[in-house]
Design a protein around this motif. Structure first.
Motif, mmCIF file in Angstrom:
data_model
loop_
_atom_site.group_PDB
_atom_site.id
_atom_site.type_symbol
_atom_site.label_atom_id
_atom_site.label_comp_id
_atom_site.label_asym_id
_atom_site.label_seq_id
_atom_site.Cartn_x
_atom_site.Cartn_y
_atom_site.Cartn_z
ATOM 1 N N GLY A 110 0.815 -1.205 0.000
ATOM 2 C CA GLY A 110 0.000 0.000 0.000
ATOM 3 C C GLY A 110 0.851 1.258 0.000
ATOM 4 N N ALA A 111 1.932 1.259 0.784
ATOM 5 C CA ALA A 111 2.834 2.410 0.815
ATOM 6 C C ALA A 111 3.485 2.628 -0.545
ATOM 7 C CB ALA A 111 3.904 2.208 1.888
ATOM 8 N N LEU A 112 3.862 1.537 -1.212
ATOM 9 C CA LEU A 112 4.452 1.656 -2.552
ATOM 10 C C LEU A 112 3.451 2.259 -3.529
ATOM 11 C CD1 LEU A 112 6.412 -1.722 -2.844
ATOM 12 C CD2 LEU A 112 7.371 0.581 -2.634
ATOM 13 N N GLY A 113 2.170 1.939 -3.340
ATOM 14 C CA GLY A 113 1.147 2.511 -4.201
ATOM 15 C C GLY A 113 1.011 4.014 -4.026
ATOM 16 N N PHE A 114 1.417 4.526 -2.874
ATOM 17 C CA PHE A 114 1.381 5.963 -2.595
ATOM 18 C C PHE A 114 2.793 6.557 -2.562
ATOM 19 C CE2 PHE A 114 -2.801 4.828 -0.846
ATOM 20 C CZ PHE A 114 -3.588 5.848 -1.373
ATOM 21 N N LEU A 115 3.721 5.937 -3.278
ATOM 22 C CA LEU A 115 5.114 6.382 -3.236
ATOM 23 C C LEU A 115 5.291 7.848 -3.633
ATOM 24 C CD1 LEU A 115 7.844 5.256 -2.454
ATOM 25 C CD2 LEU A 115 8.207 4.587 -4.847
ATOM 26 N N PRO A 116 4.607 8.356 -4.663
ATOM 27 C CA PRO A 116 4.754 9.791 -4.987
ATOM 28 C C PRO A 116 4.381 10.694 -3.817
ATOM 29 C CG PRO A 116 3.686 8.632 -6.792
ATOM 30 C CD PRO A 116 3.741 7.669 -5.640
ATOM 31 N N GLU A 117 3.306 10.320 -3.110
ATOM 32 C CA GLU A 117 2.896 11.124 -1.949
ATOM 33 C C GLU A 117 3.912 11.011 -0.820
ATOM 34 O OE1 GLU A 117 -0.734 10.387 -4.364
ATOM 35 O OE2 GLU A 117 0.874 9.091 -3.611
ATOM 36 N N MET A 118 4.482 9.837 -0.627
ATOM 37 C CA MET A 118 5.478 9.646 0.416
ATOM 38 C C MET A 118 6.719 10.494 0.155
ATOM 39 S SD MET A 118 4.571 7.535 2.874
ATOM 40 C CE MET A 118 6.091 6.837 3.510
ATOM 41 N N ARG A 119 7.110 10.608 -1.107
ATOM 42 C CA ARG A 119 8.305 11.364 -1.462
ATOM 43 C C ARG A 119 8.139 12.868 -1.241
ATOM 44 N NH1 ARG A 119 9.554 8.031 -7.061
ATOM 45 N NH2 ARG A 119 10.881 6.407 -6.122
ATOM 46 N N SER A 120 6.884 13.301 -1.042
ATOM 47 C CA SER A 120 6.648 14.728 -0.830
ATOM 48 C C SER A 120 6.987 15.168 0.595
ATOM 49 C CB SER A 120 5.184 15.069 -1.138
ATOM 50 O OG SER A 120 4.316 14.481 -0.176
ATOM 51 N N PHE A 121 7.215 14.204 1.491
ATOM 52 C CA PHE A 121 7.570 14.524 2.875
ATOM 53 C C PHE A 121 9.081 14.701 3.011
ATOM 54 C CE2 PHE A 121 3.485 12.398 3.448
ATOM 55 C CZ PHE A 121 2.869 13.213 4.383
ATOM 56 N N ASP A 122 9.469 15.579 3.929
ATOM 57 C CA ASP A 122 10.883 15.776 4.235
ATOM 58 C C ASP A 122 11.460 14.502 4.846
ATOM 59 O OD1 ASP A 122 13.249 17.668 4.757
ATOM 60 O OD2 ASP A 122 12.820 16.856 6.752
ATOM 61 N N ARG A 123 12.646 14.091 4.397
ATOM 62 C CA ARG A 123 13.232 12.833 4.870
ATOM 63 C C ARG A 123 13.557 12.868 6.362
ATOM 64 N NH1 ARG A 123 17.417 10.658 0.171
ATOM 65 N NH2 ARG A 123 15.839 10.416 -1.485
ATOM 66 N N ALA A 124 14.019 14.002 6.856
ATOM 67 C CA ALA A 124 14.326 14.110 8.284
ATOM 68 C C ALA A 124 13.055 13.946 9.114
ATOM 69 C CB ALA A 124 14.993 15.449 8.578
ATOM 70 N N LEU A 125 11.954 14.508 8.640
ATOM 71 C CA LEU A 125 10.673 14.368 9.338
ATOM 72 C C LEU A 125 10.233 12.907 9.341
ATOM 73 C CD1 LEU A 125 8.061 15.439 10.626
ATOM 74 C CD2 LEU A 125 7.195 15.835 8.303
ATOM 75 N N LEU A 126 10.334 12.239 8.200
ATOM 76 C CA LEU A 126 9.952 10.835 8.122
ATOM 77 C C LEU A 126 10.789 9.971 9.062
ATOM 78 C CD1 LEU A 126 9.360 10.258 4.289
ATOM 79 C CD2 LEU A 126 7.643 10.367 6.107
ATOM 80 N N LEU A 127 12.070 10.285 9.166
ATOM 81 C CA LEU A 127 12.940 9.526 10.060
ATOM 82 C C LEU A 127 12.511 9.707 11.512
ATOM 83 C CD1 LEU A 127 15.421 7.795 10.618
ATOM 84 C CD2 LEU A 127 16.804 9.894 10.597
ATOM 85 N N ARG A 128 12.194 10.941 11.901
ATOM 86 C CA ARG A 128 11.768 11.195 13.288
ATOM 87 C C ARG A 128 10.459 10.481 13.584
ATOM 88 N NH1 ARG A 128 8.682 14.916 16.109
ATOM 89 N NH2 ARG A 128 8.148 16.115 14.255
ATOM 90 N N LEU A 129 9.501 10.557 12.672
ATOM 91 C CA LEU A 129 8.223 9.882 12.872
ATOM 92 C C LEU A 129 8.390 8.368 12.926
ATOM 93 C CD1 LEU A 129 5.882 11.944 10.488
ATOM 94 C CD2 LEU A 129 6.221 12.212 12.954
ATOM 95 N N THR A 130 9.319 7.855 12.138
ATOM 96 C CA THR A 130 9.594 6.417 12.136
ATOM 97 C C THR A 130 10.133 5.964 13.486
ATOM 98 O OG1 THR A 130 10.022 6.357 9.752
ATOM 99 C CG2 THR A 130 10.994 4.594 11.075
ATOM 100 N N LEU A 131 11.057 6.725 14.054
ATOM 101 C CA LEU A 131 11.647 6.356 15.337
ATOM 102 C C LEU A 131 10.605 6.385 16.460
ATOM 103 C CD1 LEU A 131 15.071 8.239 15.103
ATOM 104 C CD2 LEU A 131 14.645 5.784 14.846
ATOM 105 N N VAL A 132 9.744 7.397 16.448
ATOM 106 C CA VAL A 132 8.683 7.480 17.453
ATOM 107 C C VAL A 132 7.734 6.288 17.314
ATOM 108 C CG1 VAL A 132 6.686 8.815 18.239
ATOM 109 C CG2 VAL A 132 8.804 9.993 17.614
ATOM 110 N N THR A 133 7.394 5.958 16.069
ATOM 111 C CA THR A 133 6.495 4.832 15.816
ATOM 112 C C THR A 133 7.104 3.519 16.297
ATOM 113 O OG1 THR A 133 5.538 5.953 13.897
ATOM 114 C CG2 THR A 133 5.241 3.567 14.020
ATOM 115 N N LEU A 134 8.385 3.319 16.037
ATOM 116 C CA LEU A 134 9.065 2.104 16.480
ATOM 117 C C LEU A 134 9.036 1.970 17.998
ATOM 118 C CD1 LEU A 134 12.195 2.035 14.131
ATOM 119 C CD2 LEU A 134 10.339 0.360 14.190
ATOM 120 N N ALA A 135 9.269 3.077 18.702
ATOM 121 C CA ALA A 135 9.275 3.038 20.170
ATOM 122 C C ALA A 135 7.891 2.689 20.713
ATOM 123 C CB ALA A 135 9.744 4.388 20.722
ATOM 124 N N GLY A 136 6.853 3.308 20.170
ATOM 125 C CA GLY A 136 5.498 3.024 20.626
ATOM 126 C C GLY A 136 5.061 1.611 20.291
ATOM 127 N N ALA A 137 5.409 1.148 19.090
ATOM 128 C CA ALA A 137 5.034 -0.199 18.673
ATOM 129 C C ALA A 137 5.692 -1.253 19.552
ATOM 130 C CB ALA A 137 5.424 -0.416 17.212
#
Length: 248
Positions: free
Chosen positions: A57-84
């Motif tokens: 599903g994420a690959l299907g929205f890859l253009p939209e994903m690329r519109s986010f800042d990479r540093a922001l995505l990394l921070r959100l990823t780390l927070v998500t990993l900790a909560g999960a």
């Protein structure tokens, strides 16, 4: 054979549904329990089953994903990993009885969020001036919920994104699928190490959910949501009732 067919159909529909809006667990969890899998193992197996569907599903929205800042995505990823990780570890110490006591409340809350998701997002968007965009606290709490119980996670994430002030639904869906994949990665690892996964069922469902995830991205741009929302809400309310009845 009939049980396997039920699980495959449920997983395919769940993969597509998770990409479109969320709520796929309302299909996979009941299917697993119906075919005789104990509640805690069914919850863990359900998380594993829909895991690859988030990736497709994420690959299907890859253009939209690329519109986010990479540093922001990394921070959100780390927070998500900790909560999960926190939520997944909480499931490990839950007995079938404890999970059965908690899950009707979680199912009912997730179903209500699913059913009134648009209103919640509108309410949240109207109040975004008081909320820190891309705040870690809210995402951490949602990720704990997702690590423990995946039901309705997509709708909860979309509501959170609206609180952050996001309005582009396609970008929101892309971020939702990306973070859901990250969340599921740590959950799958924890559940697999703990031996909570029914692998024969999980593997068949993973293939079906992946196919459903690929189908879901184009569907998200064309399918009317109203009938779909009512169907999933009916399943959610029905499963809440089933779990409550099982307690007595």
């Amino acid at each position: 054979m009939i049980d396997l067919l039920i699980l495959i159909v449920a997983a395919f529909a769940a993969g597509a549904l998770n990409t479109v809006a969320g709520g796929g667990t309302f299909l996979t969890l009941p299917a697993l329990i119906f075919t005789g899998v104990p509640p805690v193992i069914a919850n863990a197996t359900s998380a594993v089953a829909v895991f690859p569907g988030y990736a497709s599903g994420a690959l299907g929205f890859l253009p939209e994903m690329r519109s986010f800042d990479r540093a922001l995505l990394l921070r959100l990823t780390l927070v998500t990993l900790a909560g999960a990780a926190t939520g997944s570890l909480l499931l490990l110490v839950s007995s079938d009885r404890a999970f059965s006591l908690i899950v009707p409340v979680l199912l009912l809350a997730a179903t209500l969020i699913f059913l009134f998701g648009d209103r919640i997002r509108a309410w949240a968007a109207a109040r975004n001036s008081a909320v820190t965009p891309y705040g870690a606290a809210g995402l951490f709490m949602v990720s704990i919920y997702g690590g423990y119980f995946n039901g309705g996670l997509g709708i909860v994430l979309l509501a959170l994104f609206a609180l952050w002030g996001m309005t582009d639904l396609h970008r929101m869906n892309g971020l939702k699928n990306g973070l859901s994949f990250v969340l599921s990665t740590i959950s799958v690892a924890v559940f697999a190490i703990a031996g909570l996964v029914a692998w024969p069922q999980a593997l068949a469902m993973m293939v079906a959910a992946t196919a459903g995830g690929f189908v879901g991205a184009p569907l998200a741009r064309m399918i009317p949501k109203h009938a779909l929302r009512l169907l999933i809400a009916a399943i959610g309310f029905g499963m809440s009732a089933v779990f409550l009845i099982r307690l007595f």
